[in-house]
Scaffold this motif. Structure first.
Motif, PDB file in Angstrom:
ATOM      1  N   ALA A 156       0.817  -1.230   0.000  1.00 17.28           N
ATOM      2  CA  ALA A 156       0.000   0.000   0.000  1.00 17.28           C
ATOM      3  C   ALA A 156       0.843   1.270   0.000  1.00 17.28           C
ATOM      4  O   ALA A 156       0.402   2.311   0.474  1.00 17.28           O
ATOM      5  CB  ALA A 156      -0.987   0.004   1.172  1.00 17.28           C
ATOM      6  N   THR A 180      -8.028  -3.570  -8.049  1.00 15.31           N
ATOM      7  CA  THR A 180      -8.029  -3.742  -6.597  1.00 15.31           C
ATOM      8  C   THR A 180      -6.854  -4.611  -6.156  1.00 15.31           C
ATOM      9  O   THR A 180      -6.456  -5.535  -6.866  1.00 15.31           O
ATOM     10  CB  THR A 180      -9.340  -4.424  -6.135  1.00 15.31           C
ATOM     11  OG1 THR A 180     -10.452  -3.757  -6.744  1.00 15.31           O
ATOM     12  CG2 THR A 180      -9.503  -4.345  -4.625  1.00 15.31           C
ATOM     13  N   TRP A 220      -5.722  -6.777  -2.637  1.00 12.02           N
ATOM     14  CA  TRP A 220      -6.078  -7.249  -1.297  1.00 12.02           C
ATOM     15  C   TRP A 220      -4.845  -7.857  -0.634  1.00 12.02           C
ATOM     16  O   TRP A 220      -4.099  -8.612  -1.273  1.00 12.02           O
ATOM     17  CB  TRP A 220      -7.155  -8.328  -1.358  1.00 12.02           C
ATOM     18  CG  TRP A 220      -8.481  -7.882  -1.865  1.00 12.02           C
ATOM     19  CD1 TRP A 220      -9.509  -7.343  -1.158  1.00 12.02           C
ATOM     20  CD2 TRP A 220      -8.954  -7.982  -3.228  1.00 12.02           C
ATOM     21  NE1 TRP A 220     -10.588  -7.092  -1.985  1.00 12.02           N
ATOM     22  CE2 TRP A 220     -10.276  -7.477  -3.258  1.00 12.02           C
ATOM     23  CE3 TRP A 220      -8.389  -8.456  -4.419  1.00 12.02           C
ATOM     24  CZ2 TRP A 220     -11.029  -7.416  -4.420  1.00 12.02           C
ATOM     25  CZ3 TRP A 220      -9.127  -8.392  -5.586  1.00 12.02           C
ATOM     26  CH2 TRP A 220     -10.439  -7.875  -5.582  1.00 12.02           C
ATOM     27  N   MET A 235      -7.738  -7.735   2.996  1.00 12.84           N
ATOM     28  CA  MET A 235      -8.026  -6.309   3.197  1.00 12.84           C
ATOM     29  C   MET A 235      -7.711  -5.508   1.944  1.00 12.84           C
ATOM     30  O   MET A 235      -6.631  -5.654   1.350  1.00 12.84           O
ATOM     31  CB  MET A 235      -7.194  -5.765   4.372  1.00 12.84           C
ATOM     32  CG  MET A 235      -7.556  -6.378   5.711  1.00 12.84           C
ATOM     33  SD  MET A 235      -6.483  -5.802   7.070  1.00 12.84           S
ATOM     34  CE  MET A 235      -4.982  -6.713   6.737  1.00 12.84           C
ATOM     35  N   ASP A 236      -8.636  -4.670   1.520  1.00 14.64           N
ATOM     36  CA  ASP A 236      -8.458  -3.792   0.364  1.00 14.64           C
ATOM     37  C   ASP A 236      -7.461  -2.687   0.728  1.00 14.64           C
ATOM     38  O   ASP A 236      -7.649  -1.981   1.726  1.00 14.64           O
ATOM     39  CB  ASP A 236      -9.814  -3.180  -0.015  1.00 14.64           C
ATOM     40  CG  ASP A 236      -9.774  -2.392  -1.322  1.00 14.64           C
ATOM     41  OD1 ASP A 236      -8.702  -1.882  -1.698  1.00 14.64           O
ATOM     42  OD2 ASP A 236     -10.837  -2.272  -1.967  1.00 14.64           O
ATOM     43  N   THR A 237      -6.396  -2.537  -0.070  1.00 14.44           N
ATOM     44  CA  THR A 237      -5.361  -1.547   0.274  1.00 14.44           C
ATOM     45  C   THR A 237      -5.875  -0.112   0.220  1.00 14.44           C
ATOM     46  O   THR A 237      -5.238   0.793   0.757  1.00 14.44           O
ATOM     47  CB  THR A 237      -4.131  -1.673  -0.653  1.00 14.44           C
ATOM     48  OG1 THR A 237      -4.537  -1.476  -2.018  1.00 14.44           O
ATOM     49  CG2 THR A 237      -3.456  -3.028  -0.512  1.00 14.44           C
ATOM     50  N   GLU A 238      -7.019   0.104  -0.414  1.00 15.51           N
ATOM     51  CA  GLU A 238      -7.569   1.466  -0.470  1.00 15.51           C
ATOM     52  C   GLU A 238      -8.405   1.807   0.769  1.00 15.51           C
ATOM     53  O   GLU A 238      -8.876   2.934   0.899  1.00 15.51           O
ATOM     54  CB  GLU A 238      -8.382   1.652  -1.753  1.00 15.51           C
ATOM     55  CG  GLU A 238      -7.518   1.568  -3.003  1.00 15.51           C
ATOM     56  CD  GLU A 238      -8.075   2.360  -4.167  1.00 15.51           C
ATOM     57  OE1 GLU A 238      -8.001   3.595  -4.121  1.00 15.51           O
ATOM     58  OE2 GLU A 238      -8.570   1.731  -5.110  1.00 15.51           O
ATOM     59  N   ASP A 239      -8.561   0.837   1.666  1.00 16.56           N
ATOM     60  CA  ASP A 239      -9.273   1.081   2.925  1.00 16.56           C
ATOM     61  C   ASP A 239      -8.294   1.732   3.899  1.00 16.56           C
ATOM     62  O   ASP A 239      -7.460   1.066   4.515  1.00 16.56           O
ATOM     63  CB  ASP A 239      -9.801  -0.248   3.479  1.00 16.56           C
ATOM     64  CG  ASP A 239     -10.628  -0.065   4.751  1.00 16.56           C
ATOM     65  OD1 ASP A 239     -10.587   1.045   5.334  1.00 16.56           O
ATOM     66  OD2 ASP A 239     -11.287  -1.034   5.161  1.00 16.56           O
ATOM     67  N   LYS A 240      -8.379   3.047   4.038  1.00 16.15           N
ATOM     68  CA  LYS A 240      -7.408   3.795   4.851  1.00 16.15           C
ATOM     69  C   LYS A 240      -7.393   3.347   6.310  1.00 16.15           C
ATOM     70  O   LYS A 240      -6.368   3.433   6.985  1.00 16.15           O
ATOM     71  CB  LYS A 240      -7.702   5.301   4.754  1.00 16.15           C
ATOM     72  CG  LYS A 240      -7.365   5.891   3.390  1.00 16.15           C
ATOM     73  CD  LYS A 240      -7.610   7.391   3.350  1.00 16.15           C
ATOM     74  CE  LYS A 240      -7.078   8.007   2.057  1.00 16.15           C
ATOM     75  NZ  LYS A 240      -7.641   7.405   0.855  1.00 16.15           N
ATOM     76  N   GLU A 241      -8.518   2.862   6.803  1.00 13.37           N
ATOM     77  CA  GLU A 241      -8.567   2.406   8.194  1.00 13.37           C
ATOM     78  C   GLU A 241      -7.754   1.130   8.411  1.00 13.37           C
ATOM     79  O   GLU A 241      -7.397   0.796   9.543  1.00 13.37           O
ATOM     80  CB  GLU A 241     -10.021   2.175   8.613  1.00 13.37           C
ATOM     81  CG  GLU A 241     -10.821   3.469   8.719  1.00 13.37           C
ATOM     82  CD  GLU A 241     -12.235   3.226   9.211  1.00 13.37           C
ATOM     83  OE1 GLU A 241     -12.562   2.053   9.529  1.00 13.37           O
ATOM     84  OE2 GLU A 241     -13.014   4.190   9.287  1.00 13.37           O
ATOM     85  N   LYS A 242      -7.473   0.412   7.321  1.00 15.58           N
ATOM     86  CA  LYS A 242      -6.748  -0.856   7.423  1.00 15.58           C
ATOM     87  C   LYS A 242      -5.267  -0.706   7.071  1.00 15.58           C
ATOM     88  O   LYS A 242      -4.520  -1.691   7.072  1.00 15.58           O
ATOM     89  CB  LYS A 242      -7.368  -1.893   6.469  1.00 15.58           C
ATOM     90  CG  LYS A 242      -8.814  -2.240   6.770  1.00 15.58           C
ATOM     91  CD  LYS A 242      -8.924  -3.107   8.002  1.00 15.58           C
ATOM     92  CE  LYS A 242     -10.356  -3.628   8.185  1.00 15.58           C
ATOM     93  NZ  LYS A 242     -10.500  -4.414   9.414  1.00 15.58           N
ATOM     94  N   LEU A 243      -4.831   0.513   6.752  1.00 20.06           N
ATOM     95  CA  LEU A 243      -3.491   0.740   6.222  1.00 20.06           C
ATOM     96  C   LEU A 243      -2.398   0.218   7.153  1.00 20.06           C
ATOM     97  O   LEU A 243      -1.463  -0.467   6.719  1.00 20.06           O
ATOM     98  CB  LEU A 243      -3.283   2.233   5.954  1.00 20.06           C
ATOM     99  CG  LEU A 243      -2.110   2.600   5.046  1.00 20.06           C
ATOM    100  CD1 LEU A 243      -2.228   1.939   3.698  1.00 20.06           C
ATOM    101  CD2 LEU A 243      -2.019   4.116   4.895  1.00 20.06           C
TER     102      LEU A 243
END
Length: 286
Positions: free
Chosen positions: A61, A69, A71, A75-83
């Protein structure tokens, strides 16, 4: 669940003039689909400019897709909460170890990542010990990093990532700045992590000799995956690899030339032992 997966991944580098107007677009990664199983040793090959390092930076990420996309462990790398979680699961090792080593003493440097994660002090030292032992650098734990060779520094960099207990390590041309001895040290350490610790390894390289122990190889060209298969399958295509401007291990090339001259040798010979065994079988069969 795949530890890493990309679907229709596209990444464009956009060039702008001084006023911010778009001057040109270069597609560095062009609709790449990639799936990596937990515990795999994957090698991604390609000449300079093929897109392999740009692809690697998506797996941690550092870069975000223009399209498609990525993963990491679901987890999707564009999900900022999961960075933060994503970067813990997929650790990154770069070409130049000096860019990653920040501690004045080896063991302090290796403990830096876990400390930032809030790991309790006792566990930090346990992780430092196990990580340094895993890469064969425990006896150097009290050394200043600037007293180490290039190969030793790179092994310390890998230990620093390993101490954060990632599920996957992405190595972006980790031996590019090392001499042959240093390259062997690092690849031996990486193989041990995969074999013994069962850490998933994604190795980005243009050194063909480094990939013969990989489970699967992806060859990139112009941002696309041009070839894929086991090392033996890929190395069986010597002429195609040459077209892609990639070198072939000397023993593989020698076997290829001997086969062209009329010797009945198997395709995709990877090691000197395989070649000598094949030649001995020929001799015994006469």
């Amino acid at each position: 669940m795949k530890i890493v997966k990309t679907k229709d991944l596209v990444f464009d580098y956009i060039r702008r003039d001084e006023e911010g107007n778009v001057e040109g677009i270069t597609t560095a990664v062009d609709h790449v689909d990639l799936e990596v199983e937990p515990g795999d040793f994957i090698a991604i090959l390609g000449h300079n400019g093929s897109g392999k390092s740009t692809l690697a930076k998506h797996l941690n990420a550092i870069l975000m897709p223009t399209e498609g996309t990525v993963w990491v462990d679901g987890m999707d790398t564009e999900d900022k909460e999961k960075l933060w979680e994503i970067r813990q699961r997929a650790g990154m090792v770069f070409q130049n170890p000096d860019n990653q080593i920040i501690g004045q003493v080896v063991e302090e440097d290796v403990g830096f990542g876990p400390e930032n994660m809030g790991v309790p002090t006792k566990e930090i030292w346990e992780r430092v010990e196990e990580s340094l032992k895993a890469v064969g650098m425990y006896e150097y734990r009290k050394f200043a990093p600037n007293k180490l060779s290039g190969g030793q520094k790179q092994r310390v960099s890998i230990a620093g990532v390993l101490a954060m207990h990632p599920k996957c390590i992405v190595l972006d041309e980790p031996t590019a700045m090392l001499d042959p001895g240093g390259r062997r040290e690092v690849i031996r350490a990486v193989r041990a992590l995969n074999d013994v610790e069962r850490v998933t390894v994604i190795l980005i390289t243009h050194y063909m000799e480094e990939i013969i122990y990989a489970d699967k190889v992806f060859v990139m060209d112009s941002g696309k995956i041009a070839m894929q298969g086991t090392p033996r399958e890929v190395f069986s295509e010597v002429e195609k690899l040459k077209e892609l401007r990639l070198d072939v291990p000397k023993v593989t090339l020698l076997a290829h030339e001997l086969k062209k001259s009329g010797l009945a040798l198997p395709s995709g010979i990877l090691t000197v032992k395989e070649l000598t065994d094949a030649l001995s079988s020929q001799k015994a069969g006469r």
